[in-house]
Design a protein around this motif. Sequence first.
Motif, mmCIF file in Angstrom:
data_model
loop_
_atom_site.group_PDB
_atom_site.id
_atom_site.type_symbol
_atom_site.label_atom_id
_atom_site.label_comp_id
_atom_site.label_asym_id
_atom_site.label_seq_id
_atom_site.Cartn_x
_atom_site.Cartn_y
_atom_site.Cartn_z
ATOM 1 N N THR A 124 -25.586 -4.383 -71.771
ATOM 2 C CA THR A 124 -25.598 -2.902 -71.423
ATOM 3 C C THR A 124 -24.782 -2.790 -70.325
ATOM 4 O OG1 THR A 124 -27.628 -3.060 -70.291
ATOM 5 C CG2 THR A 124 -27.804 -2.179 -72.476
ATOM 6 N N LEU A 125 -24.662 -3.957 -69.326
ATOM 7 C CA LEU A 125 -24.090 -3.603 -68.010
ATOM 8 C C LEU A 125 -22.469 -3.973 -68.802
ATOM 9 C CD1 LEU A 125 -23.682 -3.849 -65.016
ATOM 10 C CD2 LEU A 125 -23.645 -6.510 -65.172
ATOM 11 N N PHE A 126 -22.045 -4.773 -69.127
ATOM 12 C CA PHE A 126 -20.656 -4.965 -69.445
ATOM 13 C C PHE A 126 -20.156 -3.945 -70.725
ATOM 14 C CE2 PHE A 126 -21.142 -8.719 -67.488
ATOM 15 C CZ PHE A 126 -19.980 -9.239 -67.088
ATOM 16 N N PHE A 127 -21.158 -3.664 -71.588
ATOM 17 C CA PHE A 127 -20.645 -2.314 -72.319
ATOM 18 C C PHE A 127 -20.264 -1.255 -71.578
ATOM 19 C CE2 PHE A 127 -21.447 1.382 -74.982
ATOM 20 C CZ PHE A 127 -20.631 0.983 -76.237
ATOM 21 N N GLY A 128 -21.066 -0.970 -70.517
ATOM 22 C CA GLY A 128 -20.918 0.042 -69.644
ATOM 23 C C GLY A 128 -19.727 0.158 -68.702
ATOM 24 N N LEU A 129 -19.401 -1.223 -68.103
ATOM 25 C CA LEU A 129 -18.468 -1.517 -67.283
ATOM 26 C C LEU A 129 -17.153 -1.257 -68.094
ATOM 27 C CD1 LEU A 129 -19.400 -4.324 -65.282
ATOM 28 C CD2 LEU A 129 -19.149 -1.991 -64.507
ATOM 29 N N VAL A 130 -16.907 -1.793 -69.434
ATOM 30 C CA VAL A 130 -15.776 -1.686 -69.990
ATOM 31 C C VAL A 130 -15.617 -0.461 -70.861
ATOM 32 C CG1 VAL A 130 -14.531 -2.891 -72.396
ATOM 33 C CG2 VAL A 130 -15.767 -4.189 -70.587
ATOM 34 N N TYR A 131 -16.449 0.142 -71.483
ATOM 35 C CA TYR A 131 -16.305 1.478 -72.386
ATOM 36 C C TYR A 131 -16.665 2.854 -71.628
ATOM 37 C CZ TYR A 131 -15.536 -1.978 -75.883
ATOM 38 O OH TYR A 131 -14.931 -3.018 -76.661
#
Length: 133
Positions: A124-131
């Motif tokens: 969820t962290l990286f999905f939020g940061l990227v998208y």
Amino acid sequence: MIDPMANLDPTAPGGGGPDLNNDSSDPSREVFDMDAYKSNFRKMDKIRSFMGIASGCVAGVCGLTGLSGLACFLILHTTVSLAILATKMNFSLHSYTISKSESIVSFLLTDLQKCALSFMLFWTLFFGLVYLF
């Protein structure tokens, strides 16, 4: 782990010590080192925890959502567990575990919940940061 040089008698009052009456080449006597077991378990725990974090980062950056992200985690977790079993243990699971009845399936599913929590956090962290940002 079978150690024919240990010359231990499991029926002795202390559970060990030299036994001069038995042949030291008897393969039925086993010696298990608890410190080595704990060290191996900690190493496997670190590898699986790192795998959960890394696979969460991969799933988040790739934009996987829903069941495809869950499938990514399950595939990577079993792949890493099989790699540990093949490269480090030579598929000799009973030599490295306390219970001789542990199956390969139970070994593959060990730490699944703990790794899943790390996976979801970084997913969820990286999905939020990227998208999202």
